[in-house]
Design a protein around this motif. Structure first.
Motif: not given
Length: 261
Positions: A178-205
Motif C-alpha cells: 500500500a505504501d509503495v503504491t501510494r508513492t508511485s501514484m503521487m510521483i505520477q500525479s500532475h499535482s506538482l509543488p510550486p516552482n517544481a524543478p525541471n526534471w519533475l515537470i518533464h513527464g518523461e523524466l
C-alpha cells in the motif's frame, strides 16, 4: 523564545528556525499538530532516519512541534535533470523506503481501517462505488509494516549525515504494498509543488524516476509488481479528498477508469 526565519511552506504547516539547533513546525489546524506529535513520539522510539522530536509548543494561539533541525536540500531539489542522477536517487528512495518497512514494531495495524474511513466519508464517491472499493480493500493482504504514506522526494532531506525522512503526519501500519503504491501514484500525479524543478515537470523524466524506483523496490523486496494494480483503486479513493480542483478531478477520473474495468 522568538520564532526565526521561515524555512519552508507545506500543505499542512510552515516550518521556522527555533533557536540554534531546532525548527518549529506551525500547523494550520490543531488536529494535524496533535496527530503528528503522537506519530513523532512513536517514531522517536523506532530505529528510523527521522529528526529527533522535542515536544509541542503553543505560539500565538497555534500549536507547533519542535524538531531537530536537519540541514540540506530535499531530494526533490538535489536531483539533477539527468538520467544518471534521476536513476541514482530513485533507487536511493526505494532503499530508504525498504529500510522503513523492515523496522520492527509492535503497533496495531490500522492502514486498512483508515482507508475504509476515508472512502466512507468521501462525498466524491457514490455508495455503489464505495462498496466495490471496500470489497477490493478487504480482499487485499494485511500487514504490520511501518508505512510513511506520504513518501516522496520532497520528504527526504539529503543531509551531511545522510538521508533523513520528514513529515510523518500520515504514519500508518499495514501492508508495504500500500505504501509503495501510494508513492508511485503521487510521483505520477500532475499535482506538482510550486516552482517544481525541471526534471519533475518533464513527464518523461518523472516516469523514468517512477520506473527506476519501482524496479529497485520490487527487486529489494523480491516481490511481483502485480500488487500495484491491486492496491491502486483503494489508494486513489483515499487520495480524492486530500486534493482540490483539477487535481481532485484527475484522481477521480483515474479511479473511475479502473472501476469500470
Amino acid at each position: 523564545m522568538k520564532i526565526g526565519e521561515l524555512l519552508g511552506i507545506g500543505n499542512t504547516a510552515r516550518v521556522y528556525r527555533w533557536g540554534k539547533t531546532e525548527v518549529i513546525k506551525i500547523f494550520y489546524d490543531q488536529s494535524s499538530a496533535i496527530n503528528e506529535a503522537k506519530n513523532a513520539e512513536v517514531i522517536n522510539n523506532l530505529k528510523l532516519r527521522a529528526p529527533n522530536y522535542s515536544g509541542l509548543v503553543e505560539l500565538e494561539g497555534k500549536i507547533g512541534i519542535v524538531y531537530e533541525r536537519i540541514d540540506g536540500p530535499t531530494m526533490l531539489w538535489h536531483i539533477e535533470p539527468t538520467k544518471q542522477s534521476i536513476s541514482y536517487n530513485a533507487k536511493l528512495m526505494a532503499n530508504l523506503q525498504y529500510e522503513i518497512h523492515n523496522v520492527e514494531n509492535k503497533i496495531i495495524p490500522n492502514l486498512k481501517p483508515e482507508i475504509t474511513n476515508k472512502v466512507n466519508n468521501s462525498q466524491e464517491i457514490s455508495n455503489h462505488e464505495k462498496q466495490i472499493i471496500i470489497d477490493i480493500l478487504n480482499f487485499l493482504p494485511d500487514g504490520n509494516t511501518i508505512c510513511h504514506y506520504d513518501f516522496h522526494p520532497d520528504n527526504i532531506i539529503i543531509s551531511p549525515n545522510g538521508p533523513i525522512i520528514i513529515d510523518w503526519l500520515n504514519l500508518l501500519v499495514g501492508n508495504q504494498e500500500a505504501d509503495v503504491t501510494r508513492t508511485s501514484m503521487m510521483i505520477q500525479s500532475h499535482s506538482l509543488p510550486p516552482n517544481a524543478p525541471n526534471w519533475l515537470i518533464h513527464g518523461e523524466l518523472r516516469e523514468f524516476f517512477n520506473k527506476e524506483y519501482l524496479t529497485e523496490y520490487i527487486k529489494l523486496a523480491d516481490m511481483n509488481g502485480g500488487f500495484l494494480e491491486r492496491w491502486m483503486i483503494p489508494t486513489l479513493a483515499a487520495r480524492i479528498d486530500e486534493m482540490q480542483g483539477e487535481y481532485r478531478q484527475e484522481i477521480k477520473e483515474k479511479l473511475q477508469i479502473r472501476l469500470k474495468k
